[in-house]
Design a protein around this motif. Structure first.
Motif, PDB file in Angstrom:
ATOM      1  N   ALA A 138       0.918  -1.210   0.034  1.00  0.00           N
ATOM      2  CA  ALA A 138       0.010   0.095   0.032  1.00  0.00           C
ATOM      3  C   ALA A 138       0.956   1.080  -0.034  1.00  0.00           C
ATOM      4  CB  ALA A 138      -0.965   0.039   1.204  1.00  0.00           C
ATOM      5  N   ILE A 139       0.305   2.313  -0.446  1.00  0.00           N
ATOM      6  CA  ILE A 139       1.220   3.770  -0.319  1.00  0.00           C
ATOM      7  C   ILE A 139      -0.016   4.698   0.030  1.00  0.00           C
ATOM      8  CG2 ILE A 139       0.584   4.194  -2.832  1.00  0.00           C
ATOM      9  CD1 ILE A 139       3.706   4.876  -1.017  1.00  0.00           C
ATOM     10  N   VAL A 140       0.459   5.442   0.874  1.00  0.00           N
ATOM     11  CA  VAL A 140      -0.640   6.609   1.553  1.00  0.00           C
ATOM     12  C   VAL A 140       0.038   7.905   0.929  1.00  0.00           C
ATOM     13  CG1 VAL A 140      -1.417   7.612   3.605  1.00  0.00           C
ATOM     14  CG2 VAL A 140      -0.732   5.164   3.708  1.00  0.00           C
ATOM     15  N   LEU A 141      -1.061   8.624   0.399  1.00  0.00           N
ATOM     16  CA  LEU A 141      -0.804   9.841  -0.409  1.00  0.00           C
ATOM     17  C   LEU A 141      -1.324  10.776   0.574  1.00  0.00           C
ATOM     18  CD1 LEU A 141      -1.616   8.623  -3.830  1.00  0.00           C
ATOM     19  CD2 LEU A 141       0.778   9.069  -2.913  1.00  0.00           C
ATOM     20  N   GLU A 142      -0.593  11.697   1.028  1.00  0.00           N
ATOM     21  CA  GLU A 142      -0.940  12.810   2.092  1.00  0.00           C
ATOM     22  C   GLU A 142      -0.751  14.231   1.721  1.00  0.00           C
ATOM     23  OE1 GLU A 142      -2.130  15.424   4.807  1.00  0.00           O
ATOM     24  OE2 GLU A 142      -2.613  13.380   5.063  1.00  0.00           O
ATOM     25  N   ALA A 143      -1.659  15.136   1.512  1.00  0.00           N
ATOM     26  CA  ALA A 143      -1.649  16.446   1.007  1.00  0.00           C
ATOM     27  C   ALA A 143      -0.641  17.428   2.030  1.00  0.00           C
ATOM     28  CB  ALA A 143      -2.914  17.094   0.708  1.00  0.00           C
ATOM     29  N   GLY A 144      -0.800  17.068   3.265  1.00  0.00           N
ATOM     30  CA  GLY A 144      -0.272  17.935   4.184  1.00  0.00           C
ATOM     31  C   GLY A 144       1.387  17.711   4.163  1.00  0.00           C
ATOM     32  N   ASP A 145       2.061  18.471   5.211  1.00  0.00           N
ATOM     33  CA  ASP A 145       3.468  18.430   5.291  1.00  0.00           C
ATOM     34  C   ASP A 145       3.950  17.190   6.198  1.00  0.00           C
ATOM     35  OD1 ASP A 145       3.984  20.566   4.025  1.00  0.00           O
ATOM     36  OD2 ASP A 145       3.954  21.901   5.730  1.00  0.00           O
ATOM     37  N   SER A 146       2.752  16.406   6.724  1.00  0.00           N
ATOM     38  CA  SER A 146       3.079  15.336   7.715  1.00  0.00           C
ATOM     39  C   SER A 146       1.688  14.621   7.817  1.00  0.00           C
ATOM     40  CB  SER A 146       3.614  16.073   9.156  1.00  0.00           C
ATOM     41  OG  SER A 146       2.871  16.760   9.669  1.00  0.00           O
ATOM     42  N   ALA A 147       1.820  13.373   8.518  1.00  0.00           N
ATOM     43  CA  ALA A 147       0.635  12.689   8.582  1.00  0.00           C
ATOM     44  C   ALA A 147      -0.189  13.533   9.678  1.00  0.00           C
ATOM     45  CB  ALA A 147       1.138  11.391   9.275  1.00  0.00           C
ATOM     46  N   THR A 195       2.615  17.410  -6.453  1.00  0.00           N
ATOM     47  CA  THR A 195       3.677  17.683  -5.428  1.00  0.00           C
ATOM     48  C   THR A 195       4.424  18.806  -5.541  1.00  0.00           C
ATOM     49  OG1 THR A 195       5.428  16.836  -6.687  1.00  0.00           O
ATOM     50  CG2 THR A 195       4.124  14.978  -5.538  1.00  0.00           C
ATOM     51  N   PRO A 196       5.244  19.233  -4.608  1.00  0.00           N
ATOM     52  CA  PRO A 196       6.220  20.550  -4.777  1.00  0.00           C
ATOM     53  C   PRO A 196       6.939  20.453  -6.186  1.00  0.00           C
ATOM     54  CG  PRO A 196       6.314  19.791  -2.605  1.00  0.00           C
ATOM     55  CD  PRO A 196       5.674  18.685  -3.555  1.00  0.00           C
ATOM     56  N   ASP A 197       7.258  19.396  -6.651  1.00  0.00           N
ATOM     57  CA  ASP A 197       7.889  19.345  -7.850  1.00  0.00           C
ATOM     58  C   ASP A 197       7.232  19.504  -9.084  1.00  0.00           C
ATOM     59  OD1 ASP A 197      10.442  19.163  -6.301  1.00  0.00           O
ATOM     60  OD2 ASP A 197      10.195  17.143  -6.285  1.00  0.00           O
ATOM     61  N   GLY A 198       5.756  19.489  -8.846  1.00  0.00           N
ATOM     62  CA  GLY A 198       4.681  19.404 -10.067  1.00  0.00           C
ATOM     63  C   GLY A 198       4.012  18.380  -9.942  1.00  0.00           C
ATOM     64  N   GLY A 199       3.586  18.072 -10.990  1.00  0.00           N
ATOM     65  CA  GLY A 199       2.181  17.026 -11.157  1.00  0.00           C
ATOM     66  C   GLY A 199       2.716  15.704 -11.691  1.00  0.00           C
ATOM     67  N   THR A 200       2.204  14.446 -11.304  1.00  0.00           N
ATOM     68  CA  THR A 200       2.791  13.186 -11.936  1.00  0.00           C
ATOM     69  C   THR A 200       1.278  12.337 -11.753  1.00  0.00           C
ATOM     70  OG1 THR A 200       3.997  11.386 -11.356  1.00  0.00           O
ATOM     71  CG2 THR A 200       3.140  12.281  -9.640  1.00  0.00           C
ATOM     72  N   GLU A 201       1.430  11.280 -12.330  1.00  0.00           N
ATOM     73  CA  GLU A 201       0.106  10.234 -12.326  1.00  0.00           C
ATOM     74  C   GLU A 201       0.702   8.936 -11.979  1.00  0.00           C
ATOM     75  OE1 GLU A 201      -1.590  10.302 -16.157  1.00  0.00           O
ATOM     76  OE2 GLU A 201      -2.962  12.148 -15.661  1.00  0.00           O
ATOM     77  N   LEU A 202       0.107   8.491 -10.881  1.00  0.00           N
ATOM     78  CA  LEU A 202       0.238   6.863 -10.154  1.00  0.00           C
ATOM     79  C   LEU A 202      -0.670   5.904 -10.169  1.00  0.00           C
ATOM     80  CD1 LEU A 202       1.683   8.927  -6.863  1.00  0.00           C
ATOM     81  CD2 LEU A 202       3.131   8.333  -8.929  1.00  0.00           C
ATOM     82  N   THR A 203      -0.306   4.835 -10.479  1.00  0.00           N
ATOM     83  CA  THR A 203      -1.207   3.739 -10.697  1.00  0.00           C
ATOM     84  C   THR A 203      -1.282   2.768  -9.521  1.00  0.00           C
ATOM     85  OG1 THR A 203      -0.302   3.805 -13.004  1.00  0.00           O
ATOM     86  CG2 THR A 203      -1.713   1.892 -12.494  1.00  0.00           C
ATOM     87  N   ALA A 204      -2.158   2.176  -9.296  1.00  0.00           N
ATOM     88  CA  ALA A 204      -2.776   1.383  -8.254  1.00  0.00           C
ATOM     89  C   ALA A 204      -3.801   0.262  -8.723  1.00  0.00           C
ATOM     90  CB  ALA A 204      -3.210   2.220  -6.971  1.00  0.00           C
ATOM     91  N   ARG A 205      -3.943  -0.804  -7.787  1.00  0.00           N
ATOM     92  CA  ARG A 205      -4.810  -1.653  -8.201  1.00  0.00           C
ATOM     93  C   ARG A 205      -6.251  -1.463  -7.365  1.00  0.00           C
ATOM     94  NH1 ARG A 205      -6.097  -6.234  -4.580  1.00  0.00           N
ATOM     95  NH2 ARG A 205      -4.634  -6.272  -2.940  1.00  0.00           N
TER      96      ARG A 205
END
Length: 433
Positions: free
Chosen positions: A44-53, A149-159
């Motif tokens: 699993a991967i957790v994507l958090e918009a904030g600076d920390s959990a 992200t701070p570096d720009g945009g990306t697209e990530l893939t998950a099941r």
């Protein structure tokens, strides 16, 4: 751990066990989901918009919860933390939001560090290579998440995707019709979001001024109590409480309440209203805001059907929260048309019938949408219903994790024991949670 980046990797048309489950949000429920999946050996991967959990919890860190520690720790998270030598805080103690982060969410995030990406805001979710209108091969396609992200945009893939992004940063409109009041943009500097730290970081903004709090839930109640304390310290501080109904039905003071800290709030507020420290304006329907000639903010609307205008220096918006559904425009959802919760779940959480403690146990079956392997959990799963609590969210993600692991027997065996009076922490998202 690998989360496929479609800028660098060919589009994956089929789901598979080699792809991770994407969890949106590293709050209490999102981290609980990660702990459940980790325990099952599911990547699993957790994507958090904030600076920390726990960023949303930290935003109201000065507020004390209603529930003791024993009701705030997810079972799988406890097992993970204790395996690393963590000792739980005293079971009967009642933490503040900041203490919840420091004593539980931060250690849990550290234990799950390899699974978490902070400063990663998910702005859209879709099926890989297809919009919501395309059906052929849909159930077998992976998910694509657009992430900023701070570096720009990306697209990530998950099941699979578990959306535990909450509602705290998406407040309801202030006007009685659910929209922002006409003219709100002209007085934006005088409108504070729910639960400002009036005794701490935001003290200068409210000390010696007149503040009107709009809302009838516990987020309004906590702010009102803190403003009353400020009024006792700072001369000239005035407090008005405007509600749409005759009374704040969600703020009780019953001696039967299983949580004495929650019950005490209603009694304290009533005493402050009776003594005149808080001026209560009942049956007020807001429609327009504007800046008066004297510089005050004018709240125009009706009171008991008659035109009225209230004057104040500051406005606190404590009118509740709603889910951000814009990010899910390409996902096929089945939502109740009233509360915007999953259709199978909505009758179980109807705020006209249920309190926090009378919501029935529910899991993956009630949380399912037409989009296979996509789930909304936690506060966001309740839509606009103000009856959520953390223990309910923990059981949701236990069931969903079991389902995604193929353990249908465990996924279907949902259990949740709550006192009829409710087990709630605080009205962080316009409800118990």
């Amino acid at each position: 751990m690998t989360l496929l980046d479609t800028r660098q990797t060919a589009v994956v048309a089929k789901t598979g066990r080699d792809l991770p489950v994407a969890i949106i949000g590293a709050g209490p429920v999102g981290l609980a989901a990660a702990a459940e999946l980790r325990e099952r050996g599911v990547e699993a991967i957790v994507l958090e918009a904030g600076d920390s959990a726990g960023a949303a919890v930290a935003a109201w860190g000065h507020i004390r919860l209603f529930s003791p520690w024993e009701l705030l720790i997810a079972p799988a998270a406890r097992r993970l933390l204790e395996s690393d030598g963590w000792t739980a805080p005293s079971a009967a103690a009642i933490p503040t939001g900041a203490e919840l982060v420091e004593g539980y969410l931060a250690p849990l995030a550290a234990a799950l560090a390899s699974h978490i990406r902070t400063r990663s805001a998910v702005t859209a979710v879709t099926r890989t290579g297809m919009d919501r209108t395309r059906s052929a091969g849909r159930e077998n396609a992976s998910f694509t998440l657009r992430v900023v992200t701070p570096d720009g945009g990306t697209e990530l893939t998950a099941r699979a995707v578990i959306d535990a992004s909450g509602t705290f940063f998406h407040p309801n409109g202030l006007a009685s019709n659910g929209l922002e009041p006409l003219g709100a943009e002209n007085v934006r500097d005088a409108i504070s979001p729910a639960m400002p730290d009036v005794l701490g970081a935001h003290r200068e903004r409210f000390a010696g001024r007149h503040t009107t709090v709009l809302g009838a839930g516990h987020s309004a109640a906590n702010t009102l109590l803190n403003l009353a304390a400020l009024a006792a310290e700072a001369p000239g501080t005035r407090v008005t409480w405007a509600i749409r109904n005759d009374g704040a039905v969600r703020i009780g003071s019953s001696e039967d309440d299983g949580l004495s800290a929650r019950a005490a709030i209603g009694g304290r507020l009533q005493r402050l209203v009776d003594s005149g420290v808080i001026q209560l304006v009942r049956r007020f329907e807001l429609s327009r805001l504007h800046r008066a000639e004297d510089g005050a903010v004018a709240l125009a609307g009706t009171q008991a059907g008659e035109p009225v205008e209230l004057r104040t220096d500051e406005v606190v918006a404590a009118t509740g929260f709603r889910p951000d559904l814009g990010m899910l425009r390409e996902i096929r959802l089945d939502l109740d048309e009233i509360v915007e919760a999953p259709r199978r779940l909505a009758p179980l959480i109807d705020p006209n019938v249920h309190s926090c403690g009378t919501v029935e146990p529910h899991g993956f079956a009630e949380l399912r949408h037409p989009e296979k392997d996509f789930f909304v959990v936690g506060m966001k799963s309740y839509g606009r219903a103000p009856t959520f609590l953390l223990a309910t969210g923990y059981e949701q993600v236990r069931s969903v994790a079991a389902y995604l692991d193929g353990d249908l027997e465990s996924a279907a065996r949902v259990q949740l024991r709550l006192p009829a009076t409710g087990v709630c922490s605080t009205d962080v998202a316009g409800s118990c949670c």
